[in-house]
Scaffold this motif. Structure first.
Motif, PDB file in Angstrom:
ATOM      1  N   ALA A  52      -9.301   1.292   3.410  1.00  9.60           N
ATOM      2  CA  ALA A  52      -8.436   2.318   2.823  1.00  9.60           C
ATOM      3  C   ALA A  52      -9.181   3.090   1.744  1.00  9.60           C
ATOM      4  CB  ALA A  52      -7.177   1.674   2.255  1.00  9.60           C
ATOM      5  N   CYS A  99       0.814  -1.222   0.000  1.00 10.55           N
ATOM      6  CA  CYS A  99       0.000   0.000   0.000  1.00 10.55           C
ATOM      7  C   CYS A  99       0.845   1.269   0.000  1.00 10.55           C
ATOM      8  CB  CYS A  99      -0.899   0.046   1.231  1.00 10.55           C
ATOM      9  SG  CYS A  99      -1.522  -1.536   1.760  1.00 10.55           S
ATOM     10  N   CYS A 153      -3.281   2.787   3.127  1.00 11.35           N
ATOM     11  CA  CYS A 153      -3.611   1.763   4.106  1.00 11.35           C
ATOM     12  C   CYS A 153      -4.659   2.306   5.087  1.00 11.35           C
ATOM     13  CB  CYS A 153      -2.384   1.238   4.830  1.00 11.35           C
ATOM     14  SG  CYS A 153      -2.491  -0.534   5.149  1.00 11.35           S
ATOM     15  N   ASP A 154      -5.271   1.386   5.794  1.00 10.43           N
ATOM     16  CA  ASP A 154      -6.503   1.709   6.510  1.00 10.43           C
ATOM     17  C   ASP A 154      -6.369   2.801   7.559  1.00 10.43           C
ATOM     18  OD1 ASP A 154      -6.993  -0.558   5.071  1.00 10.43           O
ATOM     19  OD2 ASP A 154      -7.996  -1.634   6.685  1.00 10.43           O
ATOM     20  N   CYS A 165      -5.750  -1.819  -0.916  1.00  9.89           N
ATOM     21  CA  CYS A 165      -6.638  -2.903  -1.312  1.00  9.89           C
ATOM     22  C   CYS A 165      -7.591  -2.430  -2.417  1.00  9.89           C
ATOM     23  CB  CYS A 165      -7.433  -3.383  -0.101  1.00  9.89           C
ATOM     24  SG  CYS A 165      -6.395  -4.199   1.127  1.00  9.89           S
ATOM     25  N   GLU A 207      -1.447  -2.519   7.607  1.00  8.00           N
ATOM     26  CA  GLU A 207      -2.624  -3.194   8.168  1.00  8.00           C
ATOM     27  C   GLU A 207      -2.453  -4.702   8.307  1.00  8.00           C
ATOM     28  OE1 GLU A 207      -5.270  -1.559   9.256  1.00  8.00           O
ATOM     29  OE2 GLU A 207      -6.324  -3.390   9.851  1.00  8.00           O
ATOM     30  N   THR A 208      -1.876  -5.302   7.269  1.00  3.02           N
ATOM     31  CA  THR A 208      -1.829  -6.764   7.247  1.00  3.02           C
ATOM     32  C   THR A 208      -0.616  -7.332   7.975  1.00  3.02           C
ATOM     33  OG1 THR A 208      -0.748  -6.510   5.121  1.00  3.02           O
ATOM     34  CG2 THR A 208      -3.119  -7.014   5.092  1.00  3.02           C
TER      35      THR A 208
HETATM   36 FE1  FES Z   1      -3.162  -1.622   3.211  1.00  2.00          FE
HETATM   37 FE2  FES Z   1      -5.534  -3.001   2.662  1.00  2.00          FE
HETATM   38  S1  FES Z   1      -3.696  -3.711   3.641  1.00  2.00           S
HETATM   39  S2  FES Z   1      -4.988  -0.962   2.309  1.00  2.00           S
END
Ligand code: FES
Length: 574
Positions: free
Chosen positions: A201, A54, A122-123, A195, A86-87
């Motif tokens: 996001a 991201c 990212c989120d 994503c 996030e991940t």
């Molecule tokens: Fe970064 Fe979905 S993991 S926007």
């Protein structure tokens, strides 16, 4: 040009020892004398990192922002902020959103800059950066990472996250091999950007576009599209103008802007996570906003955007169909059209210039993609301070449901028992997960869309009512009740639910009740108080967070961060 002297001149405009120190140590980065002639100094707050796709291209994007800043007569200075992949982060990136907000707030306030570009993706980075910037309140504009190109697997498009949940259920149901599952990984995330579904996001980038905090099309132009580089250039030029006109974030972050954001969120079938982020942001700028605004404002808004997880397509198609401006055009008079944006145009002016290029992807209010699609805000004795559900991602028949609870006291308890063939559960049961709220986990992770028991999946069950104090990924789906407040760890009624209790959900009437009599609940509460233990974390960020975090209905900000401190720092450092 605003008459007010530039903030940066308090450091770089001084012809004394202090001015020498400020100028000399930044001239060492390669800046020549003549740029200290009173030009706006523009900070580029960059969450670049190699920890997630991201944000890996943000250094390159920053270079295009700098071109625009130079062109418009400003001086760009890039500085880092934590990236919140996030991940990758444990126990959850959400635990660190407020830490990023603190870092951004104090980085902006402490340094001699006049305006700031928030460069992130990212989120949690968009809300974290905005919360911090809002508490300082300089001229500010957002440039987002942009979504990934469509994921690909075996000749068809697959969506970030949404197809992870789907494939995972297929493996658990014996419909997909592990080798097939793993072979989908590289095709799902095949380019830079956030994503590609309407996950959190993209929900945040489309929502803030409707709030006027960035240039048009920022929400949907893919990260790999050369037009995002041009947008970066234009964003750099625009922030210089915002500084010259002294247009601060608080002038854009009005009640009308939040209403526009909520309308766009509903039209896009956006992530439930936007609820806590917008509540927290409103708290920073003092705009009155509460949980019910999300339900009330969205009632007239049908689902206009056909994107996973509520629909079929991905962010790339959304961009090519016209993006956020086209949806604003379709929302028409529902939008607060006079609201000003960072572009200098009103929302109404942007909408008038927009066009829809693909009716499969962006519908009309007369022929929408689906019915009303915002969040429903539930009340009842199980959630006195509210809980939410996303009806567009739920099974319609389950939105009114009565069932017996199957309770998991912690996420570890859930993992230990959910695959047990002897677990007493059937398709009418309601899965209840505790201990996953802001204080309890800590950090309120995205575990609310807990996977179903394999024995039911093998019988063809694909959805059940699930209740927790957790969040869920914006890419997830199901009849999932989230953000129960107060959370179990804070002594909310959720803590008192036991396996076998009957629970009634009446979504259309916005009710969620635990059907246990008051006397029994009082007995259980007394037992819960007796068994209560202090939090497991005694030091550091975790301790500060657990001690001060607000509940979901208040945006999960830290209590002492609500509000603004301004951009003024009068004392010198030496
Ligand atoms: Fe970064 Fe979905 S993991 S926007």
């Amino acid at each position: 040009m605003a008459d007010k002297p530039l903030r940066s001149q308090r450091s770089y405009g001084k012809l004394d020892r202090d001015g020498f120190i400020h100028r000399s140590w930044i001239k060492g980065t390669g800046l020549p004398e003549h740029v200290f002639d009173g030009r706006p100094i523009i900070g580029i707050c960059n969450t670049w990192s190699e920890l997630v796709t991201c944000q890996v291209h943000l250094r390159e994007l920053a270079e295009f922002v700098k071109r625009g800043v130079w062109e418009a007569g400003g001086v760009p200075i890039e500085f880092p902020a934590m990236s919140l992949p996030e991940t990758q982060m444990r126990p959850t990136a959400m635990l660190f959103r407020n830490l990023l907000a603190m870092e951004v707030e104090e980085s902006i306030r402490a340094n001699p800059i006049d305006g700031v570009v928030l460069l992130g993706g990212c989120d949690k980075t968009t809300p974290g950066q905005l919360m911090g910037a809002a508490s300082v309140d300089l001229p500010t504009i957002v440039l987002s990472s942009g979504p990934q190109l469509n994921g690909k697997f075996r000749g068809r498009d697959i969506g970030s996250g949404t197809d992870v949940w789907r494939f995972s259920e297929m493996v658990r149901a014996g419909e997909m091999t592990l080798a097939e599952f793993i072979s989908a990984e590289a095709g799902m995330s095949r380019s830079n950007g956030v994503c590609d579904t309407m996950g959190t996001a993209s929900t945040m980038s489309t929502t803030i576009e409707a709030m006027g905090l960035c240039l048009p099309m920022n929400g949907s132009l893919p990260g790999a599209d050369s037009r995002r580089k041009a947008l970066a250039h234009m964003t750099g030029a625009r922030i210089v103008e915002l500084v010259r006109q002294d247009i601060r974030l608080s002038q854009l972050l009005t009640r009308e802007a939040f209403e526009n954001g909520i309308l766009m969120h509903a039209a896009c079938g956006g992530s439930t996570n936007a609820v806590v982020h917008l509540l927290a942001l409103a708290g920073r700028v003092g705009v009155p906003l509460d949980l019910h605004d999300f339900d009330e404002l969205a009632r007239e808004v049908p689902l206009l955007v056909n994107l996973m997880p509520s629909g079929k397509y991905l962010m790339e198609e959304f961009c090519y169909a016209g993006g956020v401006p086209a949806v604003m055009r379709e929302l028409g008079s529902l939008m607060r059209r006079e609201a000003m944006t960072a572009s200098g145009l009103t929302i109404g002016q942007i909408a008038e210039q927009a066009q829809v290029w693909n009716r499969e992807v962006i519908g009309t209010r007369e022929a929408p993609i689906g019915p009303s699609s915002g969040v429903w805000v539930l009340r009842g004795n199980l959630c006195p301070d509210g809980a939410i559900i996303k009806p567009s991602a739920a099974t319609p028949a389950l939105l009114t449901h009565r069932g017996r609870a199957v309770v998991f006291e912690t996420i570890e308890d859930y993992h230990a028992r959910i695959d047990d063939p002897d677990l007493a559960v059937d398709a009418t049961s309601i899965l209840v997960l505790k201990g996953c709220g802001p204080k309890g986990y800590p950090g309120m992770p995205e575990v609310g869309n807990m996977a179903l028991p394999p024995k039911l999946l093998r019988d063809g069950v694909r959805d059940m009512v699930r209740i927790s104090d957790a969040r869920m990924s914006g890419t997830a789906y199901g009849t999932v009740i989230l953000h129960v407040a107060p959370e179990a760890a804070a002594g909310g009624p959720l803590a008192l639910v036991r396996t076998g209790d009957e629970i009634a959900l009446d979504g259309p009437d916005r009710k969620l009740d635990l059907l246990v009599d008051e006397a029994e609940l009082a007995r259980r509460r007394a037992a819960w108080e007796t068994a209560r233990r202090p939090p497991a974390y005694s030091r550091g960020w975790y301790r500060l967070y657990i001690d001060t975090v607000l509940q979901a209905d208040r945006g999960v900000d830290l209590d002492f961060l609500v509000g603004k401190s301004s951009a003024d720092v009068t004392r010198e450092s030496h």
